[in-house]
Scaffold this active site. Structure first.
Site, PDB file in Angstrom:
ATOM      1  N   LYS A 204       4.395  -0.819  -4.240  1.00  9.59           N
ATOM      2  CA  LYS A 204       4.781  -1.844  -3.268  1.00  9.59           C
ATOM      3  C   LYS A 204       6.278  -2.178  -3.367  1.00  9.59           C
ATOM      4  O   LYS A 204       6.967  -1.676  -4.228  1.00  9.59           O
ATOM      5  CB  LYS A 204       3.908  -3.077  -3.453  1.00  9.59           C
TER       6      LYS A 204
HETATM    7  C1  LIG Z   1      -2.089  -1.865  -2.100  1.00  8.48           C
HETATM    8  C2  LIG Z   1      -2.856  -2.599  -1.103  1.00  8.48           C
HETATM    9  C3  LIG Z   1      -3.835  -3.535  -1.460  1.00  8.48           C
HETATM   10  C4  LIG Z   1      -4.303  -3.718  -2.865  1.00  8.48           C
HETATM   11  O1  LIG Z   1      -3.348  -4.126  -3.757  1.00  8.48           O
HETATM   12  P1  LIG Z   1      -3.604  -3.866  -5.333  1.00  8.48           P
HETATM   13  O2  LIG Z   1      -2.537  -4.679  -5.985  1.00  8.48           O
HETATM   14  O3  LIG Z   1      -3.459  -2.397  -5.557  1.00  8.48           O
HETATM   15  O4  LIG Z   1      -4.975  -4.350  -5.653  1.00  8.48           O
HETATM   16  C5  LIG Z   1      -4.461  -4.258  -0.461  1.00  8.48           C
HETATM   17  N1  LIG Z   1      -4.167  -4.058   0.833  1.00  8.48           N
HETATM   18  C6  LIG Z   1      -3.246  -3.155   1.222  1.00  8.48           C
HETATM   19  C7  LIG Z   1      -2.953  -3.014   2.681  1.00  8.48           C
HETATM   20  C8  LIG Z   1      -2.575  -2.388   0.278  1.00  8.48           C
HETATM   21  O5  LIG Z   1      -1.680  -1.476   0.681  1.00  8.48           O
END
Ligand SMILES: *Cc1c(COP(=O)(O)O)cnc(C)c1O
Length: 426
Positions: A204
């Protein structure tokens, strides 16, 4: 004559690969180390007590709330945890349906199921995000919320989504996991609906390897979120001036953020604006260079281009076969290029399509819904079409101007070399 494509044995545009598909993780350095060292030296790795607590998570929450212009922010362990906390704060569970876009990561739908509700899938438009015009088709009075997911740094059409939710009296969660720092009409994505969620997983915009957060304007939702994430407790009532007691408590989980995570994120948060600024510049430079030579290229749309973070450069090809060839040929030129999620809507993931859960009797899908929930291929035809012929090039905060030129060069070379326009009906 067009130069020979690398997949046909020609010389690639780039001999050195682009940086890996990461953003904040690429700029981790001394600042993160200093914050983490302070926490280690304090020996207080838990946010709520210890001899010399550094209050990293608390300070991070202040930063998030300030930047997002909301009164309440809560650090949690992941983006998935943030979604589950948000759903539980809203009181959503067994017997409820939640509208999820056909284009998202599995975690969005997975969190709904783990919160004991069931997802129903709405179609997308050329922004690759939820199409507010498709909400009515999937709505019935068992639907309690919509999860809007700004995919890869492009905002959702929040005016359309909020207007629909208001009309039906349902909630809006913004799953901003991929798009921290995206804005819509000047408002921080996540601060527009009832609850916004973020992820700090390694892919992210900023990261501590894992981590997440929720934000909200609503004191009552915040209290429920805090209690759900901390086994029913609300330890910092005083910090917020809440007068609440045992009557408000209920059974919860442990999704508390560690001080170590908070420390890394405090340092990463300071890098958020610079990361976005570089990504925007590089993405726009590459896009302008492509448009100057190939004005017919169809780029991904945005309901508010000024709010895009620029974390990918997305474009459409005429059909699925061309998209696969195009992505392979661009990769061969030394520029990373993918189709999203295998070129298919998320409901085509077998465990989602077949409603497989960890529970007995297929709970929560066993609920006797008045309008039964059945999934089948073809149910979101626009998403199936667009995803099959969409490709994107990830943009990272360490790209140079020269890298952006190479991206444009590779796209133009492949577009012309494969004769993409010959397949495009005028
Ligand atoms: C990465 C992601 C998540 C989950 O996040 P984590 O921290 O990996 O649990 C949820 N929604 C979207 C759209 C994502 O890209």
């Amino acid at each position: 004559m067009n130069p020979k494509l690398a997949i046909h044995g020609g010389t690639a545009v780039r001999s050195i690969p682009l940086p890996p598909l990461l953003r904040g993780a690429l700029v981790i350095g001394g600042e993160e180390k200093e914050e983490v060292d302070r926490v280690i030296d304090s020996k207080a790795l838990f946010r709520y007590y210890g001899n010399d607590v550094q209050h990293c998570v608390e300070r991070l929450e202040h930063q998030i709330a300030q930047e997002a212009n909301v009164p309440y922010a809560l650090g949690v362990t992941s983006g998935t945890a943030a979604l589950i906390v948000a759903l539980k704060a809203l009181g959503i569970g067994y017997g409820d349906k939640v509208i999820v876009p056909a284009n998202t990561f599995t975690a969005t739908a997975g969190a709904v199921i783990c919160a004991n509700a069931v997802p129903v899938y709405a179609d997308i438009d050329e922004s690759m995000n939820l199409d507010p015009h498709d909400l009515e088709r999937v709505y019935d009075n068992e639907v309690k919320a919509i999860i809007a997911v700004p995919i890869n740094g492009t905002p959702c059409d929040m005016d359309g989504i909020m207007a629909f939710a208001r009309e039906k009296g349902i909630y809006v969660i913004e799953d901003v996991a991929q798009s921290l720092g995206t804005t819509y009409k000047g408002r921080f994505a996540g601060s527009i609906g009832h609850i916004g969620t973020f992820s700090f997983q390694m892919q992210k915009t900023i990261t501590a390897g894992e981590g997440g957060a929720i934000i909200t304007h609503d004191a009552g939702l915040f209290e429920r979120a805090v209690r759900y994430h901390d086994q029913g407790s609300f330890r910092e009532k005083m910090r917020y001036g809440f007068e609440t007691g045992e009557q408000q408590a209920f059974a919860g989980q442990n999704y508390r953020m560690s001080e170590l995570t908070g420390a890394v994120l405090l340092a990463q948060w300071k890098k958020l604006d610079p990361i976005i600024s570089v990504m925007r510049h590089r993405q726009q430079a590459a896009r302008r260079a492509i448009e100057a030579r190939l004005p017919q290229v169809r780029f991904r749309k945005s309901p508010d281009p000024a709010g895009d973070t620029g974390s990918v450069l997305g474009l459409f090809l005429p059909d699925a076969e061309t998209a696969v060839r195009f992505a392979q040929a661009v990769e061969a030129e030394g520029v990373t290029c993918f189709r999203m999620y295998g070129g298919r809507p998320i409901y085509m993931t077998p465990f989602l399509l077949h409603q497989r859960t960890a529970e007995k009797n297929n709970f929560p899908f066993d609920f006797p819904f008045r309008h039964p929930v059945a999934y089948k291929p073809g149910m979101c035809p626009v998403a199936e079409d667009l995803l099959s012929r969409y490709v994107h090039i990830p943009i990272s905060p360490t790209l140079t101007e020269r890298d952006a030129e190479d991206i444009a060069e590779a796209v133009v070379k492949v577009y012309e070399g494969l004769g993409v326009d010959q397949w495009t009906k005028a």
